[in-house]
Write a protein that holds these residues in place. Structure first.
Motif, PDB file in Angstrom:
ATOM      1  N   SER A 161       0.804  -1.215   0.000  1.00 22.21           N
ATOM      2  CA  SER A 161       0.000   0.000   0.000  1.00 22.21           C
ATOM      3  C   SER A 161       0.840   1.270   0.000  1.00 22.21           C
ATOM      4  O   SER A 161       0.356   2.322  -0.415  1.00 22.21           O
ATOM      5  CB  SER A 161      -0.937   0.019   1.224  1.00 22.21           C
ATOM      6  N   PRO A 172      -1.903   5.477   0.894  1.00 22.48           N
ATOM      7  CA  PRO A 172      -3.354   5.326   0.765  1.00 22.48           C
ATOM      8  C   PRO A 172      -4.059   6.564   1.319  1.00 22.48           C
ATOM      9  O   PRO A 172      -3.594   7.189   2.282  1.00 22.48           O
ATOM     10  CB  PRO A 172      -3.662   4.083   1.610  1.00 22.48           C
ATOM     11  N   ILE A 238      -6.015   2.985  -2.704  1.00 24.65           N
ATOM     12  CA  ILE A 238      -4.631   2.510  -2.725  1.00 24.65           C
ATOM     13  C   ILE A 238      -3.946   2.980  -4.014  1.00 24.65           C
ATOM     14  O   ILE A 238      -4.522   2.871  -5.102  1.00 24.65           O
ATOM     15  CB  ILE A 238      -4.569   0.971  -2.634  1.00 24.65           C
TER      16      ILE A 238
END
Length: 389
Positions: A161, A172, A238
């Motif tokens: 991520s 994110p 993401i």
């Protein structure tokens, strides 16, 4: 019996008013001389003083700003460019103060740790960072660390991520939808409930000397709820790699310049805050520890209700100075090509020749920032004072 009158030239009240009047007149004369010199120099150079050019729709900024939290183009007015620079400065200041405080507290407590290794690591950190110029540290983070990271097509990946490359840090970020809005509302409500339960539990501890298990369970439940809302409640976006554009898209992007300035200010200021925390805790006499232990209180309750409230009186004033220093040190952003209010104002000054106006804008901006920080910390200092009957 008649009372002898004191001659006016020996009257302390008259003398105080007289000398204060002399000082005020001197300051006004000095300002008048400065104003006259400024007017004369402007007339000789054929310049005029004013801020109308900032809002003139016919004047375009004609320069780009890479880090722009709001939509911005080179065809926008100077006022729009200054607004972007102002927001960029606020991003660094607010994030830096929060992160520097957290890191400073951790390092400061590490300096007092009974563990020899932790104590020495914290000491080495403080001594190295405090005795190295901030500008040199910024150059190190920018040239040696962030610009030497892998290229965008082969970034460092953490937990699938977080992406780190020489073009920035990709994180994110929640999407702006109903799910995120409801989760944010919960994240605002839960801390308020936490504080209310925390303070009620503190009252019980003060009255009975023990923790209430029900309140403790509620506090733990609220903490778990916050973690649950953050991880699963927010609708996270993401970052994804776009093979056609050869770049990462989505989420939040932190440029190398912003990351350099934020990390540099955080690491540097945290070293000073650590010493403030350490000195504040050590300023409380050993007798306070011994008296609290004699009452049968555990170490956690002693720190919360005996040591830390007394240490705050020593911690807050120098801590305020460190927050103010961080805000002022953020003006070094131009050294790493980050477009803050100072860098934007300098560019506008070069384009328009309005150096004095831009200098005043920057001075008023930083003065306002520091007055807000100082006022907030002074209010907090009065709030946490130990009130004696």
């Amino acid at each position: 019996m008649s009372e002898n009158k004191i001659p006016f030239w020996r009257n302390s009240r008259f003398l105080n008013l007289f000398f204060q009047s002399i000082i005020i007149i001197f300051i006004l004369l000095l300002l008048g001389i400065f104003r006259n010199n400024l007017t004369t120099n402007f007339n000789q150079l054929g310049l005029s003083f004013g801020f109308n050019f900032i809002f003139d729709p016919d004047l375009n900024s004609r320069f780009d700003i890479g880090d722009s939290p709001i939509p911005y183009q080179a065809t926008d007015t100077y006022s729009r460019a200054l607004l972007v620079g102002l927001l960029n400065s606020l991003r660094v200041m607010i994030s830096g103060i929060i992160l520097a405080f957290i890191l400073g507290v951790i390092i400061g407590l590490g300096r007092l740790s009974d563990n020899w290794l932790i104590r020495k690591i914290a000491t080495v950190y403080v001594e190295i960072i405090r005795n190295t110029p901030l500008l040199l540290q910024l150059f190190f983070w920018y040239s040696v660390v962030f610009l030497k990271l892998p290229k965008i097509n082969k970034p460092l990946i953490f937990i699938n991520s977080f992406f780190l490359s020489n073009q920035g840090l990709y994180l994110p970020w929640p999407r702006g939808n109903l799910q995120t809005s409801l989760s944010v509302l919960l994240l605002i409500t839960i801390p308020i409930l936490f504080i209310m339960i925390w303070r009620r539990n503190d009252q019980i501890i003060i009255q009975q000397g023990i923790n209430n298990k029900l309140y403790q369970a509620l506090l733990i439940f609220l903490v778990i709820s916050v973690i649950f809302v953050i991880i699963w409640g927010l609708d996270w976006q993401i970052p994804q790699y776009n093979y056609q554009l050869k770049t990462l898209q989505g989420g939040l992007t932190l440029s190398p310049e912003f990351a350099t300035l934020l990390v540099g200010l955080t690491v540097y200021t945290a070293a000073f805050i650590a010493e403030v925390i350490r000195a504040g805790i050590q300023s409380v006499s050993q007798g306070q520890w011994e008296a609290a232990k004699a009452l049968g209180l555990n170490s956690g309750i002693i720190m919360r209700f005996v040591i830390f409230p007394q240490a705050l009186r020593v911690i807050i004033p120098p801590l305020t100075s460190e927050f103010l220093n961080l805000a002022k040190n953020s003006s070094l952003a131009s050294a790493v090509a980050y477009r803050d209010i100072y860098a934007v104002a300098s560019t506008i000054s070069n384009q328009t020749g309005k150096s004095l106006e831009m200098l005043l804008v920057v001075m008023i901006t930083y003065l306002t920032f520091n007055l807000i920080i100082s006022t907030g910390m002074n209010w907090f200092n009065r709030w946490v004072q130990i009130k004696e009957n």
